[in-house]
Design a protein around this motif. Structure first.
Motif, mmCIF file in Angstrom:
data_model
loop_
_atom_site.group_PDB
_atom_site.id
_atom_site.type_symbol
_atom_site.label_atom_id
_atom_site.label_comp_id
_atom_site.label_asym_id
_atom_site.label_seq_id
_atom_site.Cartn_x
_atom_site.Cartn_y
_atom_site.Cartn_z
ATOM 1 N N HIS A 129 35.651 30.262 32.847
ATOM 2 C CA HIS A 129 35.850 31.694 32.691
ATOM 3 C C HIS A 129 35.951 32.404 34.044
ATOM 4 N N SER A 177 39.255 31.929 36.148
ATOM 5 C CA SER A 177 40.427 32.702 35.723
ATOM 6 C C SER A 177 40.262 34.178 36.084
ATOM 7 N N SER A 233 43.017 36.203 38.626
ATOM 8 C CA SER A 233 43.697 37.466 38.331
ATOM 9 C C SER A 233 43.266 38.547 39.322
#
Ligand SMILES: [Zn+2]
Length: 118
Positions: free
Chosen positions: A2, A5, A9
């Motif tokens: 988790h 990612s 971004s």
């Protein structure tokens, strides 16, 4: 993973803001309800930053309070609340205002320029 990612971004956002200049510091505003654990995020960032303009950047996580607003009188309250009701008028219709998000707060560039509120 988790956190990884999230970091990727985040780095895309940072790269847009920095426009090719190298980054020395990235500050995040972390809401307690965002589900993000700052230590894990920092570990993931150490991996994710490799080869990017933020490869030498430090990641700073500032914890933000959970904030509620009363639907009846508009009063804003920071958690923890004793009960989920407005301390000003007693109404129970409080809604979450902030504290559930992870936000990019500012980016400091190698030339000293700080870009805030991206
Ligand atoms: Zn109220």
């Amino acid at each position: 993973m988790h956190e990884l990612s999230i970091c990727l971004s985040l780095l895309r956002e940072v790269e847009r803001a920095a426009r090719g200049r190298s980054v020395t510091e990235i500050t995040l505003a972390v809401g307690p309800l965002s589900g993000v654990e700052p230590q894990q995020l920092k570990r993931a960032f150490a991996v994710a930053r490799a080869g990017t303009i933020a490869k030498d950047a430090e990641l700073i996580c500032r914890m933000r309070p959970v904030c509620f607003a009363c639907s009846a009188c508009g009063q804003e309250v920071e958690a923890p609340l004793d009960a989920l009701s407005c301390p000003s008028c007693g109404d129970w219709q409080v809604r979450l205002r902030s504290g559930d998000k992870l936000l990019l707060e500012s980016v400091t560039l190698a030339d000293g320029v700080e870009k805030a509120n991206l």
